[in-house]
Design a protein around this motif. Structure first.
Motif, PDB file in Angstrom:
ATOM      1  N   HIS A 185       9.193 -41.631 -41.923  1.00 42.74           N
ATOM      2  CA  HIS A 185       9.247 -42.461 -43.134  1.00 42.74           C
ATOM      3  C   HIS A 185       8.113 -43.500 -43.181  1.00 42.74           C
ATOM      4  O   HIS A 185       7.493 -43.733 -44.224  1.00 42.74           O
ATOM      5  CB  HIS A 185      10.611 -43.161 -43.180  1.00 42.74           C
ATOM      6  N   HIS A 209       4.912 -44.410 -45.809  1.00 46.57           N
ATOM      7  CA  HIS A 209       4.445 -45.685 -46.377  1.00 46.57           C
ATOM      8  C   HIS A 209       2.952 -45.881 -46.087  1.00 46.57           C
ATOM      9  O   HIS A 209       2.191 -46.268 -46.968  1.00 46.57           O
ATOM     10  CB  HIS A 209       5.242 -46.851 -45.797  1.00 46.57           C
ATOM     11  N   SER A 215       8.796 -53.753 -45.171  1.00 43.36           N
ATOM     12  CA  SER A 215       9.883 -53.203 -45.992  1.00 43.36           C
ATOM     13  C   SER A 215      11.210 -53.864 -45.635  1.00 43.36           C
ATOM     14  O   SER A 215      11.241 -54.907 -44.976  1.00 43.36           O
ATOM     15  CB  SER A 215       9.956 -51.694 -45.773  1.00 43.36           C
ATOM     16  N   GLY A 216      12.301 -53.235 -46.063  1.00 44.52           N
ATOM     17  CA  GLY A 216      13.617 -53.801 -45.786  1.00 44.52           C
ATOM     18  C   GLY A 216      14.053 -53.533 -44.351  1.00 44.52           C
ATOM     19  O   GLY A 216      14.858 -54.261 -43.784  1.00 44.52           O
ATOM     20  N   GLY A 217      13.514 -52.480 -43.755  1.00 44.48           N
ATOM     21  CA  GLY A 217      13.914 -52.109 -42.404  1.00 44.48           C
ATOM     22  C   GLY A 217      12.857 -52.407 -41.355  1.00 44.48           C
ATOM     23  O   GLY A 217      13.168 -52.461 -40.165  1.00 44.48           O
ATOM     24  N   GLY A 241      11.687 -57.886 -45.599  1.00 42.85           N
ATOM     25  CA  GLY A 241      12.550 -57.585 -46.742  1.00 42.85           C
ATOM     26  C   GLY A 241      13.999 -57.957 -46.454  1.00 42.85           C
ATOM     27  O   GLY A 241      14.723 -58.447 -47.328  1.00 42.85           O
ATOM     28  N   ASP A 272      16.470 -60.329 -48.497  1.00 46.72           N
ATOM     29  CA  ASP A 272      17.794 -59.840 -48.931  1.00 46.72           C
ATOM     30  C   ASP A 272      18.914 -60.756 -48.423  1.00 46.72           C
ATOM     31  O   ASP A 272      19.880 -61.024 -49.130  1.00 46.72           O
ATOM     32  CB  ASP A 272      18.030 -58.406 -48.420  1.00 46.72           C
ATOM     33  N   GLY A 314      14.536 -59.154 -52.705  1.00 47.39           N
ATOM     34  CA  GLY A 314      13.093 -59.305 -52.928  1.00 47.39           C
ATOM     35  C   GLY A 314      12.699 -59.523 -54.380  1.00 47.39           C
ATOM     36  O   GLY A 314      12.044 -60.526 -54.707  1.00 47.39           O
ATOM     37  N   GLU A 340      11.344 -62.981 -56.010  1.00 46.89           N
ATOM     38  CA  GLU A 340      10.003 -63.015 -56.617  1.00 46.89           C
ATOM     39  C   GLU A 340      10.051 -63.681 -57.993  1.00 46.89           C
ATOM     40  O   GLU A 340       9.222 -64.535 -58.314  1.00 46.89           O
ATOM     41  CB  GLU A 340       9.418 -61.597 -56.735  1.00 46.89           C
ATOM     42  N   GLY A 396       8.280 -51.622 -49.418  1.00 42.26           N
ATOM     43  CA  GLY A 396       8.934 -52.266 -50.561  1.00 42.26           C
ATOM     44  C   GLY A 396       8.507 -53.701 -50.827  1.00 42.26           C
ATOM     45  O   GLY A 396       8.337 -54.097 -51.989  1.00 42.26           O
ATOM     46  N   VAL A 397       8.302 -54.488 -49.787  1.00 44.95           N
ATOM     47  CA  VAL A 397       7.952 -55.902 -50.001  1.00 44.95           C
ATOM     48  C   VAL A 397       6.534 -56.036 -50.576  1.00 44.95           C
ATOM     49  O   VAL A 397       6.219 -57.023 -51.243  1.00 44.95           O
ATOM     50  CB  VAL A 397       8.133 -56.718 -48.691  1.00 44.95           C
ATOM     51  N   ASN A 415       5.653 -57.056 -54.176  1.00 50.44           N
ATOM     52  CA  ASN A 415       5.599 -58.468 -54.568  1.00 50.44           C
ATOM     53  C   ASN A 415       4.180 -58.897 -54.963  1.00 50.44           C
ATOM     54  O   ASN A 415       3.243 -58.812 -54.174  1.00 50.44           O
ATOM     55  CB  ASN A 415       6.084 -59.308 -53.371  1.00 50.44           C
ATOM     56  N   THR A 474       8.082 -49.120 -53.026  1.00 50.33           N
ATOM     57  CA  THR A 474       9.468 -48.929 -52.596  1.00 50.33           C
ATOM     58  C   THR A 474       9.674 -47.443 -52.292  1.00 50.33           C
ATOM     59  O   THR A 474       8.833 -46.610 -52.641  1.00 50.33           O
ATOM     60  CB  THR A 474      10.454 -49.415 -53.684  1.00 50.33           C
ATOM     61  N   ASP A 475      10.812 -47.127 -51.653  1.00 48.86           N
ATOM     62  CA  ASP A 475      11.008 -45.756 -51.179  1.00 48.86           C
ATOM     63  C   ASP A 475      10.869 -44.717 -52.288  1.00 48.86           C
ATOM     64  O   ASP A 475      11.427 -44.869 -53.369  1.00 48.86           O
ATOM     65  CB  ASP A 475      12.375 -45.655 -50.499  1.00 48.86           C
TER      66      ASP A 475
END
Ligand code: KG4
Ligand code: ZN
Length: 334
Positions: free
Chosen positions: A111, A115, A136-138, A163, A167, A180, A184, A281-282, A285, A312-313
């Motif tokens: 994954h 990115h 990202s979020g992870g 991220g 969150d 996020g 923003e 994902g971040v 912004n 984002t994904d």
């Protein structure tokens, strides 16, 4: 060559058709945000079940949008990890079955590699060696990218991902999920230098990130200023939030951006990187994109971030990463 990409690592069921690793013929993303919103985060079991319900429709839609038939596909690429195990299994089982029945090469894609490659879809000319930041979020991972397919992990977060930090504050303030995009929007209304956060220093000279300190400081600020109660009252009515909340989220977002720039600058002084690439994902912004670009471009280092739909994904980045492997003749066993 047309590659069908499939992504189901978290809360997005996505499928895309990409020609020659760059031309997006279709990119369909079925978001589960409305399902997970009431829990303030992704519920793994619910995510897996949603993927099962959605996957066939999402892939069908990707083919329909691109006006491509099953017989025109050259390979199938799917996210094989990292991610939620149950969620990943849905995409993997579907992709394997499809590749087997159509007699096509099957490619399991990381994954994060997706990115990283999302940048090259828009900017194939992006200079290497490069610093590639996946935010990202992870994950918050910084790679030294010697060339396409050749990278080394320079730094990662020691606690929360950037991220995740956004969150969590959003959840704590009752502002909504994912945090996020909400932060923003709100940050534009606040003063980003009003609340002071200290820059975490990692003692052993590593370039690692850390976001749990600013999260704890923000939660302390919330309690000291009785913000929790005020924010709950303002829930859903963003413009009515008091200035303290707006200043807090603006300063919090800024502290995250400042830390990313700080680590990138340190990494730049230790490597021969010729460009900086930001994805995940971040990186959607705008403040983050603009500040990283203006800071490093003023020093003569070009900065690249993919178009916002690819931050984002999505499955287009998975198809693109799969194509690069396919070109080398690689394919994965069942
Ligand atoms: O890459 P991604 O879609 O999924 C992971 O691989 O984790 O990233 C999701 C993360 C979430 O934490 C979300 O809050 C954040 O990206 N995000 C943003 C923005 N849009 C999504 N963060 C800051 N500003 C945004 N506009
Ligand atoms: Zn991701």
């Amino acid at each position: 060559m047309i590659v069908l990409g499939i992504e189901s690592s978290c809360d997005e069921t996505a499928a895309a058709l990409v020609e020659d690793g760059r031309r997006i013929l279709s990119s369909v993303v079925a978001s589960q945000v409305s399902i997970h919103r009431e829990y303030g985060g992704v519920v793994p079991e619910l995510a897996s079940r949603e993927h099962v319900d959605n996957i066939c429709f999402v892939v069908d839609e990707a083919l329909r949008e691109a006006q491509v038939g099953w017989d025109q596909l050259d390979a199938i690429a799917v996210t094989q990890g990292p991610g939620l195990v149950g969620a990943l299994l849905v995409g993997l089982a579907y992709a394997k079955a499809l590749a087997y029945s159509l007699g096509l090469p099957f490619l399991g894609v990381n994954h994060l590699e997706g990115h990283v490659y999302s940048v090259f879809m828009d900017y194939p000319e992006a200079e290497t060696p490069a610093l590639s930041l996946v935010v990202s979020g992870g994950h918050t991972n910084l790679y030294f990218l010697r060339g396409i397919g050749e990278y080394e992990l320079l730094a990662k977060t020691r606690d929360d991902a950037a991220g995740e930090a956004l969150d969590k504050l959003s959840k704590f303030l009752g502002l909504g999920y994912p945090g996020g995009p909400v932060i923003e929007k709100l940050a534009k209304l606040g003063d980003s230098r009003k609340v002071r956060f200290t820059m975490p220093r990692i003692k052993d000279g590593s370039l690692d990130f850390s976001f749990s300190g600013i999260k704890t400081a923000a939660l302390r600020f919330v309690k000291e200023n009785n913000i929790e109660r005020i924010a709950e009252e303002g829930k859903g009515v963003i413009t009515s939030l008091p200035p303290t909340v707006l200043d807090l989220v603006a300063s919090y977002q800024q502290a995250i951006i400042d830390q990313l720039i700080n680590r990138l600058e340190k990494a730049l002084s230790k490597t021969e990187a010729r460009s900086i690439q930001v994805s995940g994902g971040v990186s959607c912004n705008r403040a983050l994109r603009e500040q990283i670009a203006s800071y490093f471009e003023s020093k003569g280092i070009p900065v690249y971030a993919p178009q916002q739909a690819l931050t984002t994904d999505n499955a287009a980045m998975i198809a693109a990463a799969g194509y690069l492997r396919l070109k080398t003749g690689a394919a994965d066993p069942w």
